[in-house]
Enzyme design. Structure first.
Site, PDB file in Angstrom:
ATOM      1  N   GLN A  43       0.652  -1.107  -0.065  1.00 21.87           N
ATOM      2  CA  GLN A  43       0.082  -0.248  -0.012  1.00 21.87           C
ATOM      3  C   GLN A  43       0.823   1.400  -0.073  1.00 21.87           C
ATOM      4  O   GLN A  43       1.976   1.204   0.261  1.00 21.87           O
ATOM      5  CB  GLN A  43      -0.839  -0.030   1.117  1.00 21.87           C
ATOM      6  CG  GLN A  43      -0.064  -0.089   2.500  1.00 21.87           C
ATOM      7  CD  GLN A  43      -1.015  -0.662   3.895  1.00 21.87           C
ATOM      8  OE1 GLN A  43      -1.950  -0.599   3.662  1.00 21.87           O
ATOM      9  NE2 GLN A  43      -0.350  -1.123   4.653  1.00 21.87           N
TER      10      GLN A  43
ATOM     11  N   ASP B  83      -9.936  -0.629   6.249  1.00 22.75           N
ATOM     12  CA  ASP B  83     -11.135  -1.050   5.815  1.00 22.75           C
ATOM     13  C   ASP B  83     -11.266  -2.371   4.903  1.00 22.75           C
ATOM     14  O   ASP B  83     -10.260  -2.763   4.622  1.00 22.75           O
ATOM     15  CB  ASP B  83     -11.577   0.190   4.769  1.00 22.75           C
ATOM     16  CG  ASP B  83     -11.810   1.329   5.890  1.00 22.75           C
ATOM     17  OD1 ASP B  83     -12.435   1.264   6.756  1.00 22.75           O
ATOM     18  OD2 ASP B  83     -11.686   2.474   5.176  1.00 22.75           O
TER      19      ASP B  83
ATOM     20  N   PRO C  22      -5.163  -4.695   1.543  1.00 25.00           N
ATOM     21  CA  PRO C  22      -4.403  -5.820   2.292  1.00 25.00           C
ATOM     22  C   PRO C  22      -5.248  -6.303   3.624  1.00 25.00           C
ATOM     23  O   PRO C  22      -4.935  -7.291   3.839  1.00 25.00           O
ATOM     24  CB  PRO C  22      -3.155  -4.716   2.803  1.00 25.00           C
ATOM     25  CG  PRO C  22      -3.060  -3.857   2.206  1.00 25.00           C
ATOM     26  CD  PRO C  22      -4.503  -3.501   1.354  1.00 25.00           C
TER      27      PRO C  22
ATOM     28  N   ASP D 226      -7.822  -4.999  14.686  1.00 27.32           N
ATOM     29  CA  ASP D 226      -7.614  -3.504  14.542  1.00 27.32           C
ATOM     30  C   ASP D 226      -7.219  -3.272  12.990  1.00 27.32           C
ATOM     31  O   ASP D 226      -6.058  -2.878  12.859  1.00 27.32           O
ATOM     32  CB  ASP D 226      -6.533  -2.943  15.567  1.00 27.32           C
ATOM     33  CG  ASP D 226      -6.388  -1.498  15.288  1.00 27.32           C
ATOM     34  OD1 ASP D 226      -7.005  -0.986  14.584  1.00 27.32           O
ATOM     35  OD2 ASP D 226      -5.247  -0.889  16.072  1.00 27.32           O
ATOM     36  N   SER D 227      -8.140  -3.391  12.381  1.00 26.39           N
ATOM     37  CA  SER D 227      -8.010  -3.752  10.781  1.00 26.39           C
ATOM     38  C   SER D 227      -8.089  -2.268  10.084  1.00 26.39           C
ATOM     39  O   SER D 227      -9.092  -1.476  10.627  1.00 26.39           O
ATOM     40  CB  SER D 227      -8.842  -4.745  10.046  1.00 26.39           C
ATOM     41  OG  SER D 227     -10.092  -4.373  10.328  1.00 26.39           O
TER      42      SER D 227
ATOM     43  N   ASP E 279       0.279   0.792  13.857  1.00 31.24           N
ATOM     44  CA  ASP E 279       0.708   1.813  14.452  1.00 31.24           C
ATOM     45  C   ASP E 279       0.987   1.836  16.019  1.00 31.24           C
ATOM     46  O   ASP E 279       1.563   2.749  16.624  1.00 31.24           O
ATOM     47  CB  ASP E 279      -0.494   3.112  13.973  1.00 31.24           C
ATOM     48  CG  ASP E 279      -1.663   2.516  14.903  1.00 31.24           C
ATOM     49  OD1 ASP E 279      -2.147   2.676  15.971  1.00 31.24           O
ATOM     50  OD2 ASP E 279      -2.627   1.836  14.136  1.00 31.24           O
TER      51      ASP E 279
ATOM     52  N   ASP F 258       0.256 -12.313   7.173  1.00 30.14           N
ATOM     53  CA  ASP F 258      -1.026 -12.221   6.953  1.00 30.14           C
ATOM     54  C   ASP F 258      -1.974 -12.498   8.104  1.00 30.14           C
ATOM     55  O   ASP F 258      -1.849 -13.962   8.606  1.00 30.14           O
ATOM     56  CB  ASP F 258      -1.499 -12.687   5.754  1.00 30.14           C
ATOM     57  CG  ASP F 258      -3.138 -12.633   5.213  1.00 30.14           C
ATOM     58  OD1 ASP F 258      -3.884 -12.058   6.018  1.00 30.14           O
ATOM     59  OD2 ASP F 258      -3.508 -12.962   4.160  1.00 30.14           O
ATOM     60  N   GLY F 259      -2.874 -11.872   8.862  1.00 32.72           N
ATOM     61  CA  GLY F 259      -3.426 -12.123  10.002  1.00 32.72           C
ATOM     62  C   GLY F 259      -4.634 -13.414   9.705  1.00 32.72           C
ATOM     63  O   GLY F 259      -4.794 -14.114  10.569  1.00 32.72           O
TER      64      GLY F 259
ATOM     65  N   HIS G 206      -8.383   4.457  20.035  1.00 36.93           N
ATOM     66  CA  HIS G 206      -7.420   3.199  20.685  1.00 36.93           C
ATOM     67  C   HIS G 206      -7.871   2.703  22.195  1.00 36.93           C
ATOM     68  O   HIS G 206      -8.018   1.758  22.730  1.00 36.93           O
ATOM     69  CB  HIS G 206      -5.953   3.744  20.779  1.00 36.93           C
ATOM     70  CG  HIS G 206      -5.532   3.577  19.302  1.00 36.93           C
ATOM     71  ND1 HIS G 206      -4.846   4.765  18.658  1.00 36.93           N
ATOM     72  CD2 HIS G 206      -5.365   2.587  18.550  1.00 36.93           C
ATOM     73  CE1 HIS G 206      -4.563   4.367  17.737  1.00 36.93           C
ATOM     74  NE2 HIS G 206      -4.615   3.137  17.204  1.00 36.93           N
TER      75      HIS G 206
END
Length: 284
Positions: free
Chosen positions: A31, A158, A162, A155-156, A86, A137-138, A62
């Site tokens: 990205q 949209d 990815p 905590d993805s 982040d 990859d989760g 958060h």
């Protein structure tokens, strides 16, 4: 000359923020990553042109994604965070002495590196010895563990690009399998306000309720997200998010927050009628 960051929320709605300078711009394997500095919101991160967080309002997101489940289960020891490169969610979780280990699964290592450099207000906890970083990859990661985690936080980004695989029926089913018998899953649940976002929210909720018998949704106000009206999902094998929760126990921990409190915790699960109707449509 003035410079502005503009994000298209719908074909007819845009959000614009005046920026002083662009601190970083680059293309990772997955990205485009940009970091800007603005007079109103401070530093902010965008991925593929979509706002992820700002220095001014990131605490809202958060705190609400982390402290709601931790209030319900303040003795959680082993936690999986999927996405969240982040570091803001991890930062909030590390405030609990009960937490022994956090697996953070982030597909894009460059996001973590950039946040450590430019957004230390969220990323500082990523070097804590209780945190293990997994750059993969989760969707693939969560296939392996069985009854391993007290809490999973999704905590993805949209549901495209990815992060698209983190919104599938298979993914939520594997999260259920990876949780202990009293485990909790919390996920960012998109917005109910604009039509495209509402459709994504409903599709996500439909898939979660097929795996979790106890599934609730709660709301939050985040100024820089589309419409400002945002949702989180709370799914559990055992615990209700409000009924029977020992709020006094959480208060006794003495954790200082800027947005979250126990009164707001309970109230956030009271949803507007139009949102309740959207959820009922897919639950039935």
């Amino acid at each position: 000359m003035e410079f502005w960051y503009t994000e298209q929320h719908t074909p007819d709605v845009r959000l614009s923020i005046r920026v002083d300078r662009q601190l970083y711009s680059g293309q990772s394997e997955f990205q485009r990553i940009d970091v800007f500095e603005s007079p109103e919101f401070g530093r902010f991160l965008t991925l593929d042109g979509y706002m992820m967080l700002t220095e001014k309002d990131e605490f809202i997101y958060h705190e609400m994604i982390a402290h709601v489940p931790m209030c319900v289960r303040p003795d959680a020891e082993n936690i999986l965070v999927i996405g969240g490169g982040d570091g803001g969610t991890v930062r909030e979780l590390l405030r609990y002495s009960s937490v022994r280990h956090i697996d953070l699964v982030e597909i894009d290592e460059q996001v973590v590196d950039i946040c450590k450099k430019y957004l230390p207000f969220t990323a500082a906890g990523l070097d804590d010895p209780r945190v293990s970083l997994h750059y993969e990859d989760g969707l693939r990661f969560v296939r392996k563990p069985v009854s391993a985690y007290d809490l999973i936080i999704v905590d993805s980004t949209d549901p495209f690009g990815p992060g698209e695989g983190l919104f599938t029926k298979e993914f939520y089913g594997n999260c259920f399998k990876a949780l202990k018998d009293d485990g909790i899953m919390v996920n960012q649940h998109e917005s109910p306000f604009y039509e495209q976002d509402a459709y994504a929210m409903q599709r996500m909720h439909r898939r979660i309720v097929t795996s979790f018998s106890l599934s609730r949704v709660y709301q939050v106000h985040i100024p820089t997200y589309p419409s400002g009206h945002w949702l989180f999902g709370f799914a559990s094998k055992k615990y209700h998010p409000v009924e029977g929760v020992d709020f006094a126990r959480w208060k006794a921990l003495g954790i200082k927050t800027r947005y979250y409190n126990t009164q707001l915790h309970a109230a956030s699960f009271a949803l507007p009628n139009y949102v309740e109707e959207m959820l009922e449509d897919v639950e039935s």
